[in-house]
Design an enzyme around this catalytic site. Structure first.
Site, PDB file in Angstrom:
ATOM      1  CE1 TYR A  57      -3.087  -2.913   0.089  1.00  0.00           C
ATOM      2  CE2 TYR A  57      -3.898  -2.156   2.200  1.00  0.00           C
ATOM      3  CZ  TYR A  57      -3.970  -3.028   1.132  1.00  0.00           C
ATOM      4  OH  TYR A  57      -4.934  -4.000   1.124  1.00  0.00           O
TER       5      TYR A  57
ATOM      6  CG  ASP B  80      -7.287  -4.610   3.510  1.00  0.00           C
ATOM      7  OD1 ASP B  80      -8.349  -4.641   4.143  1.00  0.00           O
ATOM      8  OD2 ASP B  80      -7.093  -3.855   2.542  1.00  0.00           O
TER       9      ASP B  80
ATOM     10  CG  ASP C 279     -12.654  -6.839   5.120  1.00  0.00           C
ATOM     11  OD1 ASP C 279     -12.443  -6.295   6.215  1.00  0.00           O
ATOM     12  OD2 ASP C 279     -13.009  -6.210   4.105  1.00  0.00           O
TER      13      ASP C 279
ATOM     14  CG  ASP D 264      -1.787 -20.253  -0.363  1.00  0.00           C
ATOM     15  OD1 ASP D 264      -1.092 -20.100   0.662  1.00  0.00           O
ATOM     16  OD2 ASP D 264      -1.359 -20.839  -1.368  1.00  0.00           O
TER      17      ASP D 264
ATOM     18  CE  LYS E 292       1.603 -17.859  -2.330  1.00  0.00           C
ATOM     19  NZ  LYS E 292       0.873 -19.131  -2.238  1.00  0.00           N
TER      20      LYS E 292
END
Ligand code: NAD
Length: 382
Positions: A147, A253, A257, A229, A197
Site C-alpha cells: 500500500y 486487510d 475481512d 492461502d 507467502k
C-alpha cells in the site's frame, strides 16, 4: 491528568460520515456512563474528517486536526466516506483522512479481535459447530508493504498497458509488529500464527526470518508459520483453532475481512490501531468499528453501535490500562445480547415478535443499563 482526584482522559472523536456520528455518539454515552461508575472523567474533543471535512475545508483532514489527535490520549473514530465523495479519480477523497491519521500518528499495528457471541451464531453463514469457541485476534501491519510501495500506473494507450506495484518491508517494520503480537499472544492462549507467502515473496522470507529471530523472547509461546492461502482456507474450515494471527498489510486487510464474516454482522466488530507512543495512561491508539459509513441506513437510528462500543472497550484496555472498565463494557454487551436485545442487522424474524429489536440509541441505552446494574468489575479485552 486528574480532575478533583478523578482520572481525566483526553479523547478525540472523529464521528465522520454516514452512520459514524450515530455510533460514536452511542459509544460516548457508554464511556461517560462507565466514567460515572468507575470514577473517571473524559475531556472530549470533536474533529471533522472524511467527507464532512471535504465539504467544510476542502481536505479530508486538516494537519492541525491530526495534531489535535496527537495531543490526545486516544482517538475514537466512526467511519468516513459515502457516495457523495466516491469518485476514485478525485484528488481529494475521504479515506485520505485514514492514511493521514495512520501515518501522522505512527499507528503501525491494527488489531481486530473476532469473537462469536453464542446468541448470534445463527447470523453467521458458517455452520454453528464450526463457530464454537471462536476467539481470535488478527494483528495486521498497517504502514508498510504494497500500500505504501512505489507504483507505476498503466499508460493510457491500449495494447501494451502495464502497471507496477511494489511491496517493500524493512526489518524494523516487521520486528515491531511481530513483537507486539508476541506480547498479545502471551496474554491470551499462547498461540501465534505468522502468515506470509514465503514460497514466493522475498518480503515474506524476510518476515519469516525476523519471526524466527524473535522466537527466543517467548520460549513458551507456540509460534507457527502459515502460508496466506492455506490460512484463508483454515479461517473458514477451523476458525476456533486460531488464537493470534500476525501478518503484513495486504494479507491482513483481506484475512481480517474474511474473519469478520464469522461474527455475522459487520456492525459487531471493533478494532484498534496502535503506535509506539506511550501517554501518561497507556499506549496511544485509534479505535474504530470495522464497518464503513453504511450510507444505506445513515440517519435512521438503525446502525448497530456494538462495534464502536467494543472499540471503546479496547481503548479503555490499551490506552488507559483500565481492564476493569473494558471488562465491564464487554460484559454489559454480552448481557444485552443474552437478554435478547437486537439491532436489525443481527435480528432474526422471531426477534421482531418479542419487541427487542431496537435502534442505535436504544441499544446504547440497554448497554448502559446493563453496565449500571452489573457488579462485573474485572475481565479482559484482547
Ligand atoms: P459498509 O460497512 O459501510 O456497509 C456494508 C453493509 O453493512 C451495508 O449494508 C450496511 O448497511 C451494513 N452495515 C455496516 N455497518 C453497520 C452497522 N453498524 N449496523 C448495521 N449495518 C451495518 O461498507 P460499504 O457499503 O462498502 O462502504 C460504505 C462507505 O464506507 C464507502 O464510502 C466506503 O469507502 C466507506 N468505508 C469506510 C471505512 C472506514 O471509515 N474505516 C471502512 C470501510 C468502508
Amino acid at each position: 491528568m486528574t480532575d478533583g482526584g478523578l482520572a481525566r482522559y483526553r479523547i478525540a472523536t472523529i464521528p465522520g460520515d454516514g452512520v459514524g456520528p450515530e455510533v460514536v455518539a452511542a459509544a460516548r454515552r457508554v464511556v461517560d456512563a462507565a466514567g460515572r461508575q468507575f470514577g473517571f472523567t473524559v475531556e472530549w474533543t470533536e474533529i471533522v474528517a472524511g467527507g464532512a471535512a471535504i465539504d467544510r475545508y476542502g481536505v479530508a483532514i486538516r494537519p492541525e486536526d491530526v495534531q489535535l489527535c496527537r495531543a490526545s490520549d486516544a482517538v475514537l473514530l466512526g467511519a468516513v466516506g459515502g457516495p457523495k465523495w466516491s469518485d476514485p479519480s478525485a484528488s481529494v477523497r475521504p479515506e485520505q483522512a485514514l492514511f493521514a491519521l495512520r501515518g501522522g500518528l505512527g499507528l503501525f499495528a491494527n488489531l481486530r479481535p473476532v469473537k462469536v457471541h453464542p446468541a448470534l451464531v445463527a447470523s453467521s453463514p458458517l455452520r454453528p459447530e464450526l463457530l464454537d469457541g471462536v476467539d481470535l485476534l488478527i494483528v495486521r501491519e498497517l504502514t508498510g508493504g504494497i500500500y505504501f510501495g512505489e507504483r507505476q500506473e498503466a499508460a493510457d494507450a491500449p495494447g501494451d498497458r502495464r502497471a507496477v506495484d511494489t511491496m517493500p518491508y524493512g526489518e524494523e517494520e516487521i520486528r515491531r509488529v511481530v513483537s507486539l503480537a508476541i506480547g498479545l499472544a502471551l496474554k491470551r492462549r499462547q498461540r501465534l500464527v505468522s502468515v506470509d507467502k514465503a514460497n514466493v515473496l522475498a518480503t515474506s522470507r524476510l518476515w519469516r526470518k525476523i519471526v524466527e529471530e524473535l522466537r527466543w523472547r517467548a520460549p513458551d509461546l507456540e509460534i507457527t508459520h502459515q502460508l496466506v492461502d492455506s490460512c484463508a482456507m483454515l479461517l473458514i474450515k477451523r476458525p476456533a483453532d486460531f488464537d493470534v494471527i500476525v501478518t503484513e498489510n495486504l494479507f491482513g486487510d483481506i484475512l481480517s475481512d474474511e474473519a469478520a464474516i464469522l461474527a455475522g454482522s459487520l456492525g459487531m466488530l471493533p478494532s484498534a490501531s496502535l503506535g509506539e507512543r506511550q501517554t501518561e495512561h497507556g499506549r496511544f491508539g485509534l479505535y474504530e468499528p470495522i464497518h464503513g459509513s453504511a450510507p444505506d441506513i445513515a440517519g435512521q437510528d438503525r446502525a448497530n453501535p456494538i462495534g464502536t462500543i467494543l472499540s471503546a472497550a479496547m481503548m479503555m484496555f490499551s490506552s488507559f490500562r483500565r481492564t476493569d472498565v473494558s471488562g465491564a463494557i464487554d460484559a454489559a454487551v454480552s448481557r444485552v445480547l443474552d437478554d435478547g436485545w437486537r439491532t436489525a442487522d443481527i435480528a432474526e424474524p422471531r426477534d421482531h415478535d418479542g419487541g427487542l429489536v431496537v435502534g442505535t440509541t436504544a441499544m446504547a441505552t440497554a448497554v448502559i443499563e446493563a453496565l449500571e446494574t452489573s457488579d462485573t468489575r474485572a475481565g479482559a479485552t484482547p
